[in-house]
Design a protein around this motif. Structure first.
Motif: not given
Length: 54
Positions: A20-23, A40-45
């Protein structure tokens, strides 16, 4: 729906929960997440995730 795990940090994407925080709404399959979504934790794709085996 299958869960997926981040190969870098171990975050588990659960489609029943979504991000939810990432849409990403609950009930969204991993395959249906936009390609520009990141962990959402480390930002990798998204391509840094593997199928999670219980």
């Amino acid at each position: 729906m299958q869960k997926y795990v981040c190969d870098v940090c171990g975050y588990i994407y659960d489609p029943e929960v979504g991000d939810p925080d990432g849409g990403i709404e609950p009930g969204t399959a991993f395959e249906d997440i936009p390609e520009d979504w990141v962990c959402p934790v480390c930002g990798v794709s998204k391509d840094q995730f593997s199928l999670y085996e219980d």
